[in-house]
Scaffold this motif. Structure first.
Motif, PDB file in Angstrom:
ATOM      1  N   GLY A   1      51.372  38.287  41.510  1.00 13.14           N
ATOM      2  CA  GLY A   1      49.970  37.974  41.283  1.00 13.14           C
ATOM      3  C   GLY A   1      49.217  37.717  42.578  1.00 13.14           C
ATOM      4  O   GLY A   1      48.036  38.065  42.702  1.00 13.14           O
ATOM      5  N   TYR A   2      49.896  37.127  43.558  1.00 14.30           N
ATOM      6  CA  TYR A   2      49.269  36.892  44.855  1.00 14.30           C
ATOM      7  C   TYR A   2      48.902  38.213  45.524  1.00 14.30           C
ATOM      8  O   TYR A   2      47.782  38.389  46.030  1.00 14.30           O
TER       9      TYR A   2
ATOM     10  N   LEU B   1      50.163  27.764  44.322  1.00 17.80           N
ATOM     11  CA  LEU B   1      50.920  27.844  45.570  1.00 17.80           C
ATOM     12  C   LEU B   1      51.167  26.461  46.156  1.00 17.80           C
ATOM     13  O   LEU B   1      52.251  26.178  46.666  1.00 17.80           O
ATOM     14  N   SER B   2      50.165  25.592  46.084  1.00 17.56           N
ATOM     15  CA  SER B   2      50.337  24.242  46.613  1.00 17.56           C
ATOM     16  C   SER B   2      51.378  23.457  45.825  1.00 17.56           C
ATOM     17  O   SER B   2      52.198  22.737  46.406  1.00 17.56           O
TER      18      SER B   2
ATOM     19  N   LEU C   1      51.875  28.096  53.048  1.00 14.31           N
ATOM     20  CA  LEU C   1      50.596  27.614  53.563  1.00 14.31           C
ATOM     21  C   LEU C   1      49.838  28.726  54.279  1.00 14.31           C
ATOM     22  O   LEU C   1      48.618  28.857  54.127  1.00 14.31           O
ATOM     23  N   GLN C   2      50.539  29.524  55.055  1.00 15.11           N
ATOM     24  CA  GLN C   2      49.895  30.674  55.686  1.00 15.11           C
ATOM     25  C   GLN C   2      49.336  31.636  54.642  1.00 15.11           C
ATOM     26  O   GLN C   2      48.249  32.201  54.820  1.00 15.11           O
ATOM     27  N   GLY C   3      50.082  31.819  53.558  1.00 10.47           N
ATOM     28  CA  GLY C   3      49.586  32.686  52.495  1.00 10.47           C
ATOM     29  C   GLY C   3      48.336  32.144  51.837  1.00 10.47           C
ATOM     30  O   GLY C   3      47.442  32.912  51.457  1.00 10.47           O
TER      31      GLY C   3
ATOM     32  N   ALA D   1      44.798  34.051  51.707  1.00 10.24           N
ATOM     33  CA  ALA D   1      44.069  34.354  50.476  1.00 10.24           C
ATOM     34  C   ALA D   1      42.611  33.919  50.572  1.00 10.24           C
ATOM     35  O   ALA D   1      41.709  34.604  50.081  1.00 10.24           O
ATOM     36  N   LEU D   2      42.367  32.777  51.213  1.00 10.80           N
ATOM     37  CA  LEU D   2      40.988  32.325  51.390  1.00 10.80           C
ATOM     38  C   LEU D   2      40.203  33.291  52.274  1.00 10.80           C
ATOM     39  O   LEU D   2      39.041  33.622  51.993  1.00 10.80           O
ATOM     40  N   TYR D   3      40.842  33.778  53.330  1.00 15.96           N
ATOM     41  CA  TYR D   3      40.187  34.747  54.208  1.00 15.96           C
ATOM     42  C   TYR D   3      39.923  36.060  53.479  1.00 15.96           C
ATOM     43  O   TYR D   3      38.845  36.662  53.623  1.00 15.96           O
ATOM     44  N   ALA D   4      40.878  36.504  52.673  1.00 17.82           N
ATOM     45  CA  ALA D   4      40.694  37.752  51.925  1.00 17.82           C
ATOM     46  C   ALA D   4      39.554  37.635  50.924  1.00 17.82           C
ATOM     47  O   ALA D   4      38.768  38.574  50.739  1.00 17.82           O
TER      48      ALA D   4
END
Length: 855
Positions: free
Chosen positions: A316-317, A342-343, A359-361, A365-368
């Motif tokens: 899903g990610y 994720l958290s 955490l990097q993911g 996701a926020l940047y995407a």
């Protein structure tokens, strides 16, 4: 001809006509008074009172309400000018209610309107759309299902009786309402009637809605639904729709958008839903691949939402990032749910390395989402800041982080505070969720200075953190054993309740009791309980006493492995770099160039790919081009269409195809693990619980496969067969989280959740292997200093306020604008395609308040 009686609103019943009008229809007032029985009105819906000035309808000029209504609905009597004026006003009210999305008024006016004037098909569509949106957007849809179903029954009856003109999109919405209200039998009966009508009642989209409804019902087999899908394609072939929707179809020109009319994506969405419900992951992904091949930048968001809701979280990610890369904007709540999952999963990982990968993911996701055209909201940043508190295992009450854990703790809180500072400087509004997350982080990681500076920022900016924020302050103060802060905020909670004329809520009391227990302030709690005893019921008093005296089992992290602090700083640097990209995009108001600043498509950046990119492109060209057709030639003057994210469509089609193939490989390994767990549950005779929150990371291969191996793998993944009938060669994966545990009374977790598992080449044997031993566990004091180019130290974290105090009559918050970046945001391309299924929200500039007038 005598005037017709006014028709009753739904639900339909036997009309109660006065006996006087039956005996003497021309002059009912001359009949005996006992025959003038008043007509009953419907208890469900009442017609609106129409204030009309009518002339003499009869010789006696008696003005009765029933006579007025009959005058309006009778199309062959009365003054035509008044009738037209009244109906026009009546219809205007109805249209205004539709535009204002005021469904109760629409329901009230509909019965009279449908009997008075002929409606148009677009009216039918507007009514059905309004009803469906009302149900989907209501905070509590279950409470409105009865009201919606009553009106839905009337609409379907009017459609079947030909009172309401047909519209295929309206029928799609009506079938969707039956699905969401779980009235499958009624919806199936309506579908059977629609299926027998002509093409004005049914099209490809109606077939797709029916398939989706029957898939959710669960009684119809997948084979039957596939047959219904084929029947829909054959009945409405469009422009060779059956060929273009096949997995082996080829687009005429990969560089251009598809302009072929009559390709039913809603029908494809329906069969995709059915395949997803019946766990046919292979055909489901092939349907997604088909949609992305035809419309690489315009696929409806529902396609991606299905995979996010039904497939494991790792898949899903990637599907979420797949939509963002194509410029397809999903709803903000989908990002919020993904970040929250994720958290939560991060806290169950057995190593700090895996938690940092997650955490990097999350930041990725926020940047995407920002690159897709979305807006950063408070819950999004709050979820990322909360994830910083899950990097290290929780400590028992009264204990602090020491040694290497203390050094890593200082890096965590410093980075989290700097991230929030960077975002506020770029123009992200200082919303309450951001400060609440820092308050929780201060208590979780035992950092009193972070709590102090966060509360100072809240007071300076005069931000109302609400009841939830006040409870979080109590909890953090309890963790830190800060009696002064705890007393101050509890006094504020009690004073606010008294000023509002209400009692202190039970949630505030139970949080206060837990905080006093953690801070060893039981005497202060009992003192406050006696002071406000009138606001606590006897039952609540017993529960509060249990909470105050409850002995909580301390958390344990025996198998947790730390990281080398230098490697930890390096991974934090990657997160900071991505945050700077986000801040640059927010500050400039434009998205960055994804060809220069792409984002990883999978959680684990070191995962093993299916093959080299040149080999994948060669296989893609073999499957997506016709060898008997000459290649397309484009002149230099020929414009190349771009997606909303600035990627050429031919390149986007290739990247989408590669990602879907990688997802199918992931799903294959996941299904093997699913089948193993299912067989194990059957053998042990225990219930089987499906879990979508299991994370699987692949091991990196020593050597990439050859082109022939890549071709064989892709052909095997795309082969049309039962995905579980002939298992494929298993893929080496390691499980990051093997099982999600619900909190029990003891608070213990199974040790199996801290183990990595590897699927060996034998296919049937699954050996448990603790690969955390391969990583260096920090057991001694780490003395190596940090690199000179890093600004993160192991010393105690120090924080400066994020909000500058302004001496003014009114509070003013000015976001910093000192953040600089060497990246130059590209200007939007004139050839970029902006067509999307949903309207792209307009970007809003940072909200600057007016400058202070004070000197």
């Amino acid at each position: 001809m005598p005037p017709l009686p006014l028709p009753l609103p739904f639900p339909t019943s036997i009309p109660q006509r006065p006996l006087a009008s039956l005996i003497c229809p021309s002059a009912p007032f001359l009949a005996p008074r006992l025959l003038c029985v008043p007509r009953r009105s419907s208890p469900c819906l009442r017609l609106p009172t129409l204030h009309l000035r009518l002339g003499a309808a009869y010789a006696t000029n008696i003005r009765k309400e029933s006579a007025k209504a009959r005058y309006i609905w009778n199309r062959n009597a009365g003054n035509s000018h008044l009738k037209g004026k009244a109906l026009a006003s009546f219809r205007e009210r109805f249209v205004s209610a539709l535009d204002a999305r005021n469904l109760p008024v629409v329901v009230e006016l509909y019965p009279a309107l449908v009997e008075s004037i002929p409606l148009e098909p677009r009216d039918t569509r507007a009514i059905a759309t309004q009803l469906h949106n009302y149900l989907r957007n209501h905070p509590n849809p279950a409470s409105q299902s009865e009201f919606v179903l009553m009106f839905l029954e009337r609409i379907t009856q009017d459609i079947q009786s030909r009172k309401l003109p047909p519209h295929t999109f309206a029928h799609v919405h009506l079938l969707g309402i039956y699905k969401e209200c779980k009235k499958y039998d009624e919806g199936y009966a309506f579908w059977l009637w629609l299926q027998e009508q002509d093409d004005t009642y049914v099209d490809q989209a109606v077939y797709g809605a029916a398939i989706e409804m029957l898939a959710f019902q669960g009684r119809t087999s997948l084979a039957t639904l596939e047959e219904l899908y084929i029947n829909g394609l054959k009945r409405f072939p469009g422009t060779f729709a059956e060929y273009h929707l096949s997995p082996e179809a080829i687009v005429p020109d990969r560089t251009q958008p598809t302009t072929i009319p009559g390709i039913p994506l809603i029908l494809l969405q329906g069969i995709l839903t059915a395949r997803m419900c019946w766990r046919d992951w292979k055909k489901a992904y092939l349907a997604l691949d088909t949609a992305l091949r035809l419309y690489p930048h315009q696929v409806p968001p529902r396609f991606f939402e299905l995979f996010m809701n039904e497939r494991p979280m790792s898949e899903g990610y990637t599907v979420f990032l797949l939509a963002c890369r194509a410029g397809i904007l999903l709803k903000p709540n989908h990002l919020t749910s993904l970040l929250s999952m994720l958290s939560d999963t991060m806290g169950r990982c057995p190593s700090l390395d895996d938690r940092m990968v997650i955490l990097q993911g999350m930041v990725n996701a926020l940047y995407a989402y920002l690159e897709a055209g979305g807006m950063i909201q408070g819950p999004h940043v709050g979820s990322i800041l909360n994830a910083f508190g899950n990097l290290l295992p929780r400590k028992p009450f009264g204990e602090d982080y020491q040694g290497n854990e203390g050094k890593i703790r200082n890096i965590i809180v410093t980075t989290a505070h700097e991230i929030m500072k960077t975002l506020i400087q770029s123009g992200v509004p200082p919303q309450p969720q951001l400060f609440i997350s820092l308050i929780k982080l201060a208590g979780t990681l035992r950092v009193p200075s972070l709590l102090e500076v966060s509360l100072r920022d809240i007071e300076t900016a005069r931000i109302d953190i609400g009841a939830i924020g006040s409870r979080n302050v109590l909890i953090s103060a309890g963790h830190l054993r800060d009696r002064a802060t705890l007393e101050r905020f509890w006094t504020a909670i009690a004073s606010q309740a008294e000023s509002e004329g209400r009692q202190v809520t039970y949630s505030d009391w139970i949080t206060f009791g837990r905080a006093c227990r953690q801070a060893d302030l039981k005497d202060f709690f009992n003192e406050q309980l006696q002071k406000f005893k009138h606001s606590v019921t006897p039952r609540e008093e017993v529960l509060l006493a249990q909470e105050l005296n409850w002995s909580e089992k301390p958390p344990t992290a025996e198998n947790f492995s730390l990281m080398d602090p230098a490697n930890f700083i390096s991974m934090m640097g990657t997160i900071r770099a991505r945050i700077n990209d986000i801040a640059t995009a927010v500050m400039s108001g434009q998205t960055l160039d994804l060809l220069k600043t792409p984002f990883p498509m999978f959680l684990d950046p070191e995962r093993r790919s299916l093959g080299l990119m040149k080999d994948l492109r060669a296989v893609y060209d073999e499957l997506s081009t016709d060898p008997y057709q000459p290649p397309q030639k484009h002149t230099p003057q020929h414009s190349i269409p771009l997606s909303a994210t600035g990627i050429p469509l031919d390149e986007l089609r290739f990247q989408n195809w590669v990602t879907v193939m990688e997802l199918m490989s992931e799903a294959e390994a996941t299904e093997l693990e699913f089948q193993r767990r299912l067989d194990e549950a059957i053998a042990k005779g225990r219930p089987f619980k499906q879990n979508h929150h299991i994370l699987t990371f692949r091991f990196a291969a020593s050597a990439p496969p050859s082109r022939d191996e890549v071709r064989a793998t892709i052909r095997r993944l795309r082969a049309s067969r039962d995905p579980l009938s002939s298992p494929a060669p298993p893929t080496n994966i390691r499980k990051v989280v093997t099982e999600i545990h619900t909190p029990s009374s003891s608070g213990a977790k199974s040790s199996s959740s801290h183990l990595y598992k590897t699927i060996f080449q034998s296919g049937s044997e699954f050996s448990t292997k603790n690969t955390s031993a391969a990583k260096s566990s920090i057991t001694a004091e780490y003395t190596t200093s940090s690199p000179s180019n890093e600004d993160v130290s192991y010393a105690e974290a120090r924080f400066t306020p994020l909000i500058r105090p302004v001496i003014s009559v009114k509070p003013q918050i000015k976001p910093y604008i000192s953040l600089e970046s060497t990246h130059k945001a590209p200007a939007p391309s004139p050839t970029s395609l902006k067509h999307r299924p949903l309207a792209k929200p307009k970007r809003s500039l940072p909200r600057h308040l007016p400058a202070s007038n004070s000197s």
